[in-house]
Design an enzyme around this catalytic site. Structure first.
Site, PDB file in Angstrom:
ATOM      1  N   GLU A   7     -78.448 -39.961 -37.781  1.00 64.10           N
ATOM      2  CA  GLU A   7     -78.669 -40.964 -38.819  1.00 64.10           C
ATOM      3  C   GLU A   7     -78.976 -42.340 -38.220  1.00 64.10           C
ATOM      4  O   GLU A   7     -78.338 -43.343 -38.546  1.00 64.10           O
ATOM      5  CB  GLU A   7     -77.470 -41.024 -39.784  1.00 64.10           C
ATOM      6  CG  GLU A   7     -77.300 -39.711 -40.545  1.00 64.10           C
ATOM      7  CD  GLU A   7     -76.185 -39.729 -41.574  1.00 64.10           C
ATOM      8  OE1 GLU A   7     -75.227 -40.498 -41.404  1.00 64.10           O
ATOM      9  OE2 GLU A   7     -76.273 -38.955 -42.539  1.00 64.10           O
TER      10      GLU A   7
ATOM     11  N   ASP B 162     -73.146 -31.565 -45.706  1.00 67.42           N
ATOM     12  CA  ASP B 162     -72.357 -32.792 -45.592  1.00 67.42           C
ATOM     13  C   ASP B 162     -71.257 -32.852 -46.636  1.00 67.42           C
ATOM     14  O   ASP B 162     -71.403 -33.550 -47.635  1.00 67.42           O
ATOM     15  CB  ASP B 162     -73.287 -34.012 -45.745  1.00 67.42           C
ATOM     16  CG  ASP B 162     -72.563 -35.314 -45.434  1.00 67.42           C
ATOM     17  OD1 ASP B 162     -71.477 -35.253 -44.823  1.00 67.42           O
ATOM     18  OD2 ASP B 162     -73.082 -36.384 -45.796  1.00 67.42           O
TER      19      ASP B 162
ATOM     20  N   GLU C 202     -65.874 -38.485 -50.890  1.00 67.51           N
ATOM     21  CA  GLU C 202     -67.249 -38.981 -51.011  1.00 67.51           C
ATOM     22  C   GLU C 202     -68.046 -38.235 -52.080  1.00 67.51           C
ATOM     23  O   GLU C 202     -68.604 -38.836 -52.984  1.00 67.51           O
ATOM     24  CB  GLU C 202     -67.951 -38.886 -49.659  1.00 67.51           C
ATOM     25  CG  GLU C 202     -69.412 -39.320 -49.728  1.00 67.51           C
ATOM     26  CD  GLU C 202     -70.106 -39.294 -48.368  1.00 67.51           C
ATOM     27  OE1 GLU C 202     -69.447 -38.991 -47.363  1.00 67.51           O
ATOM     28  OE2 GLU C 202     -71.317 -39.578 -48.326  1.00 67.51           O
TER      29      GLU C 202
END
Lengths: 651, 651
Positions: free
Chosen positions: A267, A346, A374
């Protein structure tokens, strides 16, 4: 600064004698001075094995000791009549024995012998805390509970009261390692290993009192940012020397630092690829700098193409970690641990197991989980993750008869859900996830519902029926969340950026490799060898065939592995489309029920707890309604097929 | 601080004599001192009518004067032989005459007489600039050219050099009013009318030099935020008195302030509704405070439900402005101007005309446009908006033979596209939008392509063929942008929040009232009286019937007014679906062509200009490709119908 005691607020112990010396024995003594006393006829002694003779149950303890020893962290608890002895080889074992006693004492009856040793030697919480709040991500990346408890105003907090309370909470559930800063190491955090060492040293001392080693996330490009070097090439001697010197200074400040965590070539973070080097080159260079101090490099495997073209069907993000790291298996130094997210995408509410967890043979690895919610409701929605983690930990990597993930992993890491909110976790009930994570990391066979009972009993003063009702409301909330959000393992139907709330097409044309490919005929990602990305081929048999075949693939992962027509019939007998409708109606109704049942018991809790949980559940109901209706409408508009039960699906 | 001269960099004039006095004559004298000289046999005189006798062409000028006079802003230009006279009644007319001279002098040949008067008395630019940068929106809301030229570090800029340059640019195109702060007036900006008055006064003085009145956006809840009052109820005498006093202090500082702009009961801004009062109550209260100073209230009609439930098909945002304001028509004081966005939604690349622009009968209103390219490419993409604005200005509000929007409106307002980037507008070519806006506000019948020629000739030193090529590249860029973005007037297929780039479903399930309702069978919003929201009924006949009937509705607005199947045949003979595919392929190809053609002439421009435009066009090509492919794939997945021409549409 007042804050919640969480599960350490109400315990009582009788008088305890301690036959041990050293720093952690001192910690236990200090703990005991603050613990409320109960009058009791049992006499309790804590001792290290070297002083076992000073206790009345030495023979019983000797007899209970495993032939291969207790290790640093194990302990024995023996009760015979009015005598109870907790014994351990070393300070940390004794500390964990003490917290075991604190947790269970009021439930203990009769004579018994217990031997406890952790299943996994490193049990870590990672903080994605930023020294300087990030303009987009804030003080805590993916944090939903206020600011950082470690950093404020661009430096380490000076008053460590709350850090000490946190260390104590973690020790009580067996956590022995904490990463204090975000793996995305920006300019300010890069200087944690230089400018802020004195402060880091002070914080490490607090964690040390509770047997917890701290780790630092480091910037692979630190030599460039912090020195005159114009390279971070891991094979450049100057770079290696720079890191050796830097590590030396860090260990001068924190002699028992656990090591470094590195997010490299991931990332947009810098890494060895810029110099034509591979991950082992990068990790080993750091590992060699750390080796003299017995430090470890945790090297994250969350490596994929985050600038993917959605038009490109040949690239599959799910393949990436395996494709990057399996060719390097065997090339890593012994003090490198590859850190592998449980799923190949993820931290979705449901995804397949990362094949790396079964296929890495020569390299130590850590399983990475996410306690911070998340993608699982952000501590606005109740989503007790214990059952999901247990599935992950108990996953048979061979597909039958082989070792589980928990048996193969050398460490368990999870992203913390803690911030500086008074109740630590935003949603009071999200404390249970922190608790369950620690307990499952210690004992991956623990029953998640039993853990909820433990947690609830320790957290709230309430009668058994209320506790049973609370536990019942919480126990299945992960599956409820799964039902009203992205269906059948397809993932990523979330609002871009924030990752809360539905946006069915939010990531469909993105650069992140996160697609569902829904069209008027069907939905799902073809990851088969026969016609898709070939990801199923990364698993060993019989897992590979199980996932490859649309009829043997588990329902809950069907759309993760296959693109199927809406009228495909699942193993549960329903069509994919009707299953989507059914689970979304069901998920919403379950939240309604959770709220109703909670309101019936809410007044038995203190007003702060009551209002916090009521407000969050009410918000969750709104969120579940949005998910239900947006997902159902989306698929109705695509398919044109109405709900078989005639429930309302908006046009 | 260096910055671009825009279209005022290269002009030359011969010697000019001035027969006028007053502040604006002084401005002209100062201008002349800085203007480059050209040797020329013509003798130029500028004069006010009172001193006409001092010029050689007095009789010719007298003869040219309109019977109803020139007004404050009009001017006459007469040339006979070697004499050229610019005459005006007043200073502002003379200033505009001076800039007319500056613009055209080098093109003037032979004898001629020109009379110029602006079509609309108030020609305004609104700045959505924030005194304190907004955490999400930044220094300039919907600004794409850097920070604010008015505010920095939480206060008005101290060095007004750039503000003066801006005022000069605006005067040169006939702008006579500027709103200096964002209509979303947050805490800091609320204090512009108190703490910052001295600075505002200094800025107003600079604009005054160029005949420009400044306006302030005010917070309707200012009495609560700035005083002990706990109400902003417009019918509460204490509130009215507070405003009167506040206005008095503002006019002490800026005696010629234009007035206030108010965004009330709009997108969560406070307003009279909280007290059960209507918009006229709120506007008139402020108008009465301003009346003694001849100030005006610009009251925005951008009022709609921004917390709409997407499931609710009975609410239509397009209806909202009309439904709110038509019942109040006739209730507003004379110094209230209702500010009406050109379309009923929000500055889309294409939308229907706001019916308020034809139907308000008793109330003065202003047409609101947007120069800043919020939904039209954000000054990354080239999108020359002149043709769009001209369509709007020339729209026949009666549907045939009636007055145009330009004829009905009492003011034209537009959101500025200017920031503190060296070139003011980010994209160098976006300067043309600022230029064209001013010129069209002055003369709504001006030809947008001619304006481009004017602008290009004034901006760049280049030969005629290069200018023609540049103009040709730019002229149709609005329709190109329309082709590759949201089709057939459906709007809002943009990335949520930023509004740049495609996200077909980005606003589909939002609370903003912005939907396309695409499903497997068709797409579009049914706003008919017969079966939809009834919005078409807000127009007079024959417009109402024209829009109501799917066969008479203009193609470019079809999906704005109707939900139709993909195989519906447009007036252009193509199906809706094929039209979507065709225009998206075409739009992309047009951008390719723009880039190719630009590269062929790019080296004729200075390197800064060349690189700026090349980079932006390259970015635009990427953006157009995303739009093309995401829109085409989206509709292909829904419809299952391939492109008739067999071009690539990704699955």
């Amino acid at each position: 600064m007042t804050f919640d005691a969480c599960w350490l607020g109400g315990q009582r112990l009788p008088e305890v004698t301690i036959h041990a010396s050293g720093a952690l024995a001192q910690t236990i003594r200090a703990e005991l001075r603050q613990t409320r006393r109960v009058r009791h006829d049992v006499e309790v002694a804590l001792c290290t094995l070297g002083r076992l003779e000073e206790t009345p149950l030495a023979a019983w303890v000797e007899q209970a000791l495993p032939t291969d020893g207790l290790g640093d962290e194990g302990f024995v608890v023996v009760r015979r009549g009015n005598q109870l002895v907790v014994a351990a080889e070393a300070g940390r074992g004794l500390l964990y024995g003490y917290f075991y006693l604190l947790r269970y004492f009021e439930w203990m009856t009769g004579d018994f012998t217990v031997v406890e040793r952790p299943a996994v030697p490193v049990r870590m919480l990672a903080h994605w805390d930023n020294l300087v709040p990030h303009p987009v991500m804030g003080a805590v990346e993916r944090g939903y509970s206020g600011g950082s408890i470690f950093f404020r105003g661009g430096r380490v907090v000076q008053d460590l009261t709350r850090v000490r309370a946190y260390a104590r909470l973690l020790a009580s559930i067996g956590i022995n390692a904490v990463v204090i800063n975000n793996g995305n190491v920006h300019a300010a955090e890069t200087r944690l290993i230089t400018d802020h060492l004195a402060d880091v040293s002070r914080m490490a001392a607090v964690f040390r009192e509770y047997g917890i080693a701290i780790y630092l996330s480091v910037n692979f490009a630190a030599p460039i940012e912090l020195s005159d070097l114009d390279t971070a090439d891991p094979l450049d001697e100057r770079v290696a020397r720079w890191w050796s010197a830097a590590v030396g200074r860090v260990y001068d400040a924190v002699p028992d630092l656990g090591g470094f965590v590195v997010k490299a070539d991931s990332e947009n973070r810098p890494g060895p690829a810029a110099y034509g080097r591979h991950h082992a080159d990068g990790a080993n260079m750091l590992a060699r700098a750390l080796a003299p101090y017995k430090g470890t490099v945790y090297w994250r495997c969350f490596v994929y193409d985050c600038a993917q073209d959605w038009r490109d069907r040949s690239t599959d993000r799910a393949r990436a970690a395996y494709d990057h790291f399996i060719p390097l298996d065997g090339l890593f130094d012994d003090n490198v641990v590859l850190q592998v997210k449980h799923g190949p995408l993820d931290f979705q509410v449901r995804e397949a197991m990362s094949p790396l967890l079964g296929e890495l043979q020569e390299t130590r690895f850590a399983l990475e989980l996410q306690v911070t919610q998340e993608y699982t409701g952000q501590q606005k929605d109740l989503c007790y993750l214990g059952p999901w983690w247990r599935e992950i930990l108990q996953f048979d990597t061979s597909g039958g008869g082989g070792p589980t993930v928990a048996e193969r992993t050398k460490a368990i890491v999870a992203v913390s859900n803690v911030g500086d909110d008074p109740n630590w976790t935003g949603h009071k009930l999200a404390q249970s996830n922190l608790y369950a994570y620690g307990r499952l990391a210690w004992d991956p066979a623990a029953d998640p519902v039993s853990l909820l009972h433990e947690w609830a009993a320790a957290t709230f003063a309430m009668d058994d029926r209320t506790r049973a009702e609370l536990v019942s409301i919480m126990a299945d909330s992960w599956r409820t969340y799964e039902r009203y959000t992205a269906p059948l393992g397809v993932g990523f139907m979330v609002t871009p950026g924030t990752h809360y709330g539905p946006s069915v097409n939010g990531y469909e044309y993105s650069a992140w490799g996160t697609y569902h490919f829904a069209d008027r005929n069907g939905v799902g990602v073809d990851r088969t060898v026969a016609t898709g990305s070939g990801f199923t081929g990364q698993y060993p048999e019989p897992l590979a065939s199980r996932y490859e075949n649309v009829y043997s693939c588990p329902d809950e992962l069907l759309l993760f592995f296959h693109h199927v027509p809406y009228d495909h019939v699942l193993q549960n007998g329903r069509t994919v489309l009707q299953h989507i409708y059914d689970t979304h109606f069901q998920g919403y109704e379950e939240v309604e029920s959770m709220l109703t049942r909670w309101k019936a018991i809410a007044d038995r809790f203190d007003p702060g707890t009551r209002d916090n949980i009521t407000a969050r559940l009410e918000g969750q109901l709104k969120n579940a309604r949005e998910w239900r209706d947006q997902v159902n409408t989306y698929f109705y508009r695509l398919s044109g097929v109405p709900d078989a039960s005639g429930r309302t699906i908006y046009r």
